[in-house]
Scaffold this active site. Structure first.
Site, mmCIF file in Angstrom:
data_model
loop_
_atom_site.group_PDB
_atom_site.id
_atom_site.type_symbol
_atom_site.label_atom_id
_atom_site.label_comp_id
_atom_site.label_asym_id
_atom_site.label_seq_id
_atom_site.Cartn_x
_atom_site.Cartn_y
_atom_site.Cartn_z
ATOM 1 N N ASP A 197 0.825 -1.206 0.000
ATOM 2 C CA ASP A 197 0.000 0.000 0.000
ATOM 3 C C ASP A 197 0.861 1.258 0.000
ATOM 4 O O ASP A 197 0.602 2.208 -0.740
ATOM 5 C CB ASP A 197 -0.911 0.017 1.233
ATOM 6 C CG ASP A 197 -2.147 -0.842 1.057
ATOM 7 O OD1 ASP A 197 -2.740 -0.807 -0.032
ATOM 8 O OD2 ASP A 197 -2.517 -1.543 2.006
ATOM 9 N N SER A 198 1.853 1.280 0.874
ATOM 10 C CA SER A 198 2.712 2.465 0.971
ATOM 11 C C SER A 198 3.477 2.695 -0.322
ATOM 12 O O SER A 198 3.609 3.829 -0.785
ATOM 13 C CB SER A 198 3.679 2.323 2.150
ATOM 14 O OG SER A 198 2.969 2.267 3.372
#
Length: 417
Positions: free
Chosen positions: A178-179
């Protein structure tokens, strides 16, 4: 900046992106992380949540403390708006006319089903940039699938590289995919802003978690394509990059020692009191050390185990050998380097006042803004608002000029909250 209607959100707006307005749609981590990065650099980020289904990230955290949200939603004004209604979509389109960027992280096709796809958005605002963050991208056979960080890390081959040979590939205790997706989306948004200065038009930025996880994998693709080599998990070290590993000190702490360049290896040999090893043909160059990686690890581990971690670090620093501890977050927060660089900042909640449920007089501490710009530095202007819809009236009054009567009517209809 969209000069037709963009305005600074307050007189103290700072940062390289001050004056840029962002509408953030979507929930959880990847898309909102992109929005957070834009807000960190000074953009006016307006986060839009459904009145009856606010971002689930609001409930994430440890020990009953819902703190993930507080730092991830910083620098964002929160608006409750139902995009499933005609009135809600009309308000979004009005806001889009004033915006520079829309960030969305729904499954591909969702905006189109709601009648607010890029064809509609770009018609009302040709300068608008739409940043789309999804598991697999907007096209391709997997595009319609839901996608989470864990799966993106797996399908990209990233998870395969983690852990120890022959064991189940673990995940790092973070939503790494996600990051990474959010960071690449942020990079794309900045590139699109720059391109708009030349072309005068916006465009679509298509960022996929799976592709972001693949993109950081160094030379794994050409290594396989040209040499048939499939990189494997290698535990605490990189295969044939030596010496570079963790070593246990006399007091049981782990210290990273990285001396995998020729000059660094000579310095480490001197620090160990065996300078002759620095020019020994068995270890003198990268390939030779790679051939004897296990032998070197055993040698260095035996030497390092004679010293406490503090003494070991002191010796290595004296000889300018790359090294460092394996810190917990408790140790990170007292580290003098991070503190000297201002990497811990307070996140005040603007939606709570004394007497409110959940009010805490002590501010939440979070990680500061990086990278650091010398002239137009970003910052944390306020932490994420604990209450959904905190800024609904403020934004609709300031940006769209709505009066009290209109706000009451929309609230009674359930369009806003």
């Amino acid at each position: 900046m969209n000069t037709e209607a963009s305005v600074a959100q307050d007189d103290q707006a700072t940062g390289a992106l001050a004056g840029i307005r962002v509408l953030e749609l979507g929930t959880l981590i990847a898309g909102p992380y992109c929005g957070r990065l834009l807000g960190d650099m000074g953009a006016d980020v307006i986060k839009i949540e459904a009145p009856d289904r606010p971002d689930p990230l609001r409930d994430w955290g440890q020990g009953g403390q819902k703190l993930f949200w507080r730092v991830h939603a910083r620098n964002k004004r929160c608006v409750s708006l139902d995009l499933r209604t005609d009135a809600g979509r009309e308000i979004l389109l009005e806001l889009a006319r004033t915006a520079d960027i829309v960030v969305e992280s729904f499954r591909p096709g969702t905006l189109e089903r709601w009648g607010i796809g890029y064809d509609v958005l770009s018609e009302i605002n040709p300068r608008l940039i739409l940043v789309r963050v999804s598991g697999y991208g907007q096209t391709g056979p997997y595009s319609a699938r839901p996608g989470y960080a864990s799966v993106a890390e797996g399908i990209s081959g990233l998870r395969h590289l983690n852990g120890f040979p022959g064991e189940a590939p673990p995940r790092i205790a973070l939503s790494l995919g996600d990051s990474l997706g959010g960071m690449f989306a942020f990079q794309g948004a900045l590139a699109a802003l720059y391109a708009r200065e030349r072309t005068g038009r916006g465009q679509v930025v298509d960022a996929a978690l799976s592709e972001a996880s693949l993109a950081i994998q160094e030379s794994t693709v050409p290594d396989y394509q040209k040499a048939g080599h499939v990189r494997q998990a290698s535990g605490t070290r990189l295969d044939r990059v030596a010496p570079s590993n963790i070593y246990k000190s006399k007091d049981g702490l782990w210290v990273i020692i990285a001396a995998n360049q020729d000059t660094l290896w000579m310095r480490l040999a001197a620090a160990m009191g065996r300078p002759e090893l620095g020019t020994d043909p068995r270890y003198a160059d990268h390939n030779a050390r790679g051939d004897r990686q296990d032998e070197l690890d055993e040698m260095i581990a035996e030497w390092a185990g004679q010293y406490t971690a503090d003494d070991l670090v002191a010796i290595l620093n004296e000889h300018q050998v790359v090294n460092g501890p394996v810190n917990t977050v408790a140790e990170v927060m007292v580290d003098p380097q991070f503190n000297a660089r201002g990497m811990f900042v307070d996140h005040d909640d603007p939606s709570l006042r004394p007497g409110d449920d959940g009010y805490d007089p002590e501010p939440v501490t979070g990680v500061g803004v990086i990278p650091k710009l010398s002239d137009t530095a970003g910052g944390v202007r306020f932490g994420g608002a604990s209450r959904p819809g905190t800024h609904t009236d403020e934004v609709l009054e300031e940006v769209l000029g709505y009066d009290t009567e209109t706000l009451v009517r929309l609230r009674d209809a359930g369009t806003i909250a």
